[in-house]
Design a protein around this motif. Structure first.
Motif, PDB file in Angstrom:
ATOM      1  N   ASP A 128      38.335  72.766  64.186  1.00 27.08           N
ATOM      2  CA  ASP A 128      39.034  72.306  63.595  1.00 27.08           C
ATOM      3  C   ASP A 128      38.198  71.915  62.836  1.00 27.08           C
ATOM      4  N   PHE A 129      38.499  72.023  61.112  1.00 28.92           N
ATOM      5  CA  PHE A 129      38.197  71.056  60.166  1.00 28.92           C
ATOM      6  C   PHE A 129      38.225  69.564  60.627  1.00 28.92           C
ATOM      7  N   VAL A 130      37.194  69.351  60.542  1.00 25.20           N
ATOM      8  CA  VAL A 130      36.930  67.656  60.536  1.00 25.20           C
ATOM      9  C   VAL A 130      37.404  66.859  59.300  1.00 25.20           C
ATOM     10  N   SER A 131      38.883  65.740  59.113  1.00 22.21           N
ATOM     11  CA  SER A 131      39.133  65.019  58.047  1.00 22.21           C
ATOM     12  C   SER A 131      39.366  66.207  57.035  1.00 22.21           C
ATOM     13  N   LEU A 132      40.722  67.215  57.331  1.00 24.00           N
ATOM     14  CA  LEU A 132      40.236  67.942  56.346  1.00 24.00           C
ATOM     15  C   LEU A 132      40.103  67.794  54.721  1.00 24.00           C
ATOM     16  N   TYR A 133      41.465  67.454  53.806  1.00 18.82           N
ATOM     17  CA  TYR A 133      41.867  66.958  53.301  1.00 18.82           C
ATOM     18  C   TYR A 133      40.921  65.893  52.624  1.00 18.82           C
ATOM     19  N   PRO A 134      40.708  65.334  53.076  1.00 21.13           N
ATOM     20  CA  PRO A 134      39.498  63.864  52.454  1.00 21.13           C
ATOM     21  C   PRO A 134      38.238  64.620  52.263  1.00 21.13           C
ATOM     22  N   SER A 135      37.860  65.742  53.154  1.00 19.13           N
ATOM     23  CA  SER A 135      36.356  66.456  53.286  1.00 19.13           C
ATOM     24  C   SER A 135      36.611  67.389  51.371  1.00 19.13           C
ATOM     25  N   ILE A 136      37.595  67.868  51.191  1.00 20.77           N
ATOM     26  CA  ILE A 136      38.219  68.607  49.880  1.00 20.77           C
ATOM     27  C   ILE A 136      38.282  67.731  48.953  1.00 20.77           C
ATOM     28  N   MET A 137      38.486  66.850  49.083  1.00 18.92           N
ATOM     29  CA  MET A 137      38.500  65.821  48.120  1.00 18.92           C
ATOM     30  C   MET A 137      37.332  65.271  47.065  1.00 18.92           C
ATOM     31  N   ILE A 138      36.201  64.997  48.945  1.00 16.74           N
ATOM     32  CA  ILE A 138      34.855  64.850  48.352  1.00 16.74           C
ATOM     33  C   ILE A 138      34.013  66.638  48.197  1.00 16.74           C
ATOM     34  N   GLU A 139      34.566  67.103  48.556  1.00 15.76           N
ATOM     35  CA  GLU A 139      33.504  68.627  48.356  1.00 15.76           C
ATOM     36  C   GLU A 139      33.472  69.383  47.071  1.00 15.76           C
ATOM     37  N   TYR A 140      34.525  69.051  46.984  1.00 18.24           N
ATOM     38  CA  TYR A 140      35.380  69.473  44.918  1.00 18.24           C
ATOM     39  C   TYR A 140      35.208  68.310  44.019  1.00 18.24           C
ATOM     40  N   GLY A 141      35.125  66.523  44.641  1.00 20.08           N
ATOM     41  CA  GLY A 141      35.365  65.835  43.672  1.00 20.08           C
ATOM     42  C   GLY A 141      36.490  65.938  42.980  1.00 20.08           C
ATOM     43  N   ILE A 142      37.459  66.255  43.781  1.00 14.34           N
ATOM     44  CA  ILE A 142      38.908  65.642  43.359  1.00 14.34           C
ATOM     45  C   ILE A 142      39.444  64.412  43.095  1.00 14.34           C
TER      46      ILE A 142
ATOM     47  N   TYR B   5      35.330  56.841  47.567  1.00 11.50           N
ATOM     48  CA  TYR B   5      35.546  55.883  48.488  1.00 11.50           C
ATOM     49  C   TYR B   5      35.650  56.677  49.515  1.00 11.50           C
ATOM     50  N   MET B   6      36.181  58.377  49.938  1.00  8.84           N
ATOM     51  CA  MET B   6      35.947  58.787  50.737  1.00  8.84           C
ATOM     52  C   MET B   6      35.018  59.407  51.422  1.00  8.84           C
ATOM     53  N   LYS B   7      34.080  59.389  50.604  1.00 11.36           N
ATOM     54  CA  LYS B   7      32.255  59.459  51.116  1.00 11.36           C
ATOM     55  C   LYS B   7      32.201  58.352  52.491  1.00 11.36           C
ATOM     56  N   SER B   8      32.360  57.161  51.578  1.00 10.14           N
ATOM     57  CA  SER B   8      32.073  55.320  51.672  1.00 10.14           C
ATOM     58  C   SER B   8      32.670  55.564  53.121  1.00 10.14           C
ATOM     59  N   ILE B   9      33.662  55.725  53.356  1.00  8.83           N
ATOM     60  CA  ILE B   9      34.315  55.728  54.914  1.00  8.83           C
ATOM     61  C   ILE B   9      34.180  56.566  55.448  1.00  8.83           C
ATOM     62  N   LYS B  10      33.997  57.961  55.429  1.00  9.89           N
ATOM     63  CA  LYS B  10      33.619  58.916  56.286  1.00  9.89           C
ATOM     64  C   LYS B  10      32.171  58.506  56.760  1.00  9.89           C
ATOM     65  N   ASP B  11      30.937  57.900  55.908  1.00 13.28           N
ATOM     66  CA  ASP B  11      29.931  57.898  56.477  1.00 13.28           C
ATOM     67  C   ASP B  11      29.601  56.702  56.920  1.00 13.28           C
ATOM     68  N   ALA B  12      30.474  56.552  57.241  1.00 15.12           N
ATOM     69  CA  ALA B  12      30.626  54.418  58.002  1.00 15.12           C
ATOM     70  C   ALA B  12      31.356  55.110  59.216  1.00 15.12           C
ATOM     71  N   ARG B  13      32.125  56.066  59.154  1.00 15.40           N
ATOM     72  CA  ARG B  13      33.324  56.253  60.790  1.00 15.40           C
ATOM     73  C   ARG B  13      31.945  56.958  61.476  1.00 15.40           C
ATOM     74  N   VAL B  14      31.300  58.316  60.662  1.00 13.18           N
ATOM     75  CA  VAL B  14      30.246  58.570  61.267  1.00 13.18           C
ATOM     76  C   VAL B  14      29.020  58.071  61.559  1.00 13.18           C
ATOM     77  N   LYS B  15      28.579  57.260  61.495  1.00 15.60           N
ATOM     78  CA  LYS B  15      27.713  56.545  61.310  1.00 15.60           C
ATOM     79  C   LYS B  15      28.447  55.752  63.309  1.00 15.60           C
TER      80      LYS B  15
END
Length: 285
Positions: free
Chosen positions: A121-135, A146-156
């Motif tokens: 499974d791709f973890v949080s695919l659509y948010p990750s795509i927004m971060i990866e490709y700067g969409i 915004y997506m990256k800050s949320i994702k980093d906080a959740r992983v932590k």
């Protein structure tokens, strides 16, 4: 009156509840707040979620209870744009465009009982795509940030493995905010509806699914099904442990291609019956 504006302390420093809102985590003041929050929650067990959503999004507990997901995301994005001085960049794209969603790969129907089926499974695919490709819908790229800050906080938070109900509620709130934004971008009810951006996200998602399937199959493994962000790999004539050891280096090689998109192992089924497109029966021994 006070409770409805409980987290306005973020903006009004003389507010009665400011000192509570600025604590590192709302659980610190749960005993004080809980009786006042209960009318805005779906029972006592829901209080942590209400408080953490209020704190995370900087909205009132009344908004948490009554506002739609679209309204909450609108408040958050508008606040970020205002604080960055780019509010004028927020625009609605009224282009009449129907876009394709996630890709469903044709299943290989059958009974798989001679070896495990691994579900990747791709973890949080659509948010990750927004971060990866700067969409983003703005030139200033506030949404990927915004997506990256949320994702980093959740992983932590996940790495802390805390059993505290407020920490768990905060993690769930972060997940909700991260995963719901794509749906807002593709909804005509969202003030900043943008089908071109939503379409680009799903287009990349489909490409990733196909490219990953092809990569796995070139390794001599068999993909029997795929849907949006997941792939089912059948490894016959082996044990669960051996199958996992086979797929792990393949996953690592795939993940090395990206900075933010990550493929993880979701499930290992000892047996599987793939009947037709949407009927999948997991059997575990």
């Amino acid at each position: 009156m006070y409770v409805m504006g409980i987290y306005s302390g973020w903006f009004r420093v003389n507010h009665t509840f400011t000192k509570y809102a600025l604590k590192s985590h709302v659980g610190d003041c749960s005993d004080f707040l809980s009786p006042h929050i209960l009318p805005f929650a779906n029972g006592v067990d829901d209080i942590p979620r209400v408080l953490e959503m209020s704190r995370l999004c900087r909205i009132t507990v009344g908004d948490v209870k009554n506002a739609s997901t679209i309204h909450i995301q609108t408040l958050v994005i508008e606040r970020m744009a205002y604080e960055r001085g780019i509010f004028g960049q927020l625009q609605r794209d009224n282009v009449q465009k129907e876009f394709i969603g996630g890709l469903v790969l044709e299943p290989i129907v059958g009974v798989y009982e001679d070896g495990p089926v691994l579900v990747l499974d791709f973890v949080s695919l659509y948010p990750s795509i927004m971060i990866e490709y700067g969409i983003c819908i703005t030139d200033d790229k506030i949404i990927p940030e915004y997506m990256k800050s949320i994702k980093d906080a959740r992983v932590k938070l996940k790495n802390e493995n805390s059993t505290d109900k407020y920490v768990i509620a905060r993690q769930q709130s972060l997940k909700f905010m991260m995963n719901s934004l794509y749906g807002c971008l593709g909804s005509t009810f969202f003030p900043y509806y943008n089908p071109r951006v939503a379409s680009r996200i799903t287009e990349i998602g489909r490409q990733l699914l196909v490219e990953t399937r092809d990569f796995i199959e070139k390794k001599g493994l068999r993909v029997i099904y795929g849907d949006t962000d997941s792939l089912f790999i059948y490894i016959p004539s082996t044990t669960r442990e051996n199958a996992i050891s086979i797929i792990r280096p393949v996953m690592e090689e795939i993940n090395s291609k990206y900075s933010h998109v990550r493929l993880s192992m979701d499930t290992v089924a000892d047996k599987m019956i793939l009947i037709f497109l949407v009927s999948i029966l997991y059997l575990r021994i």
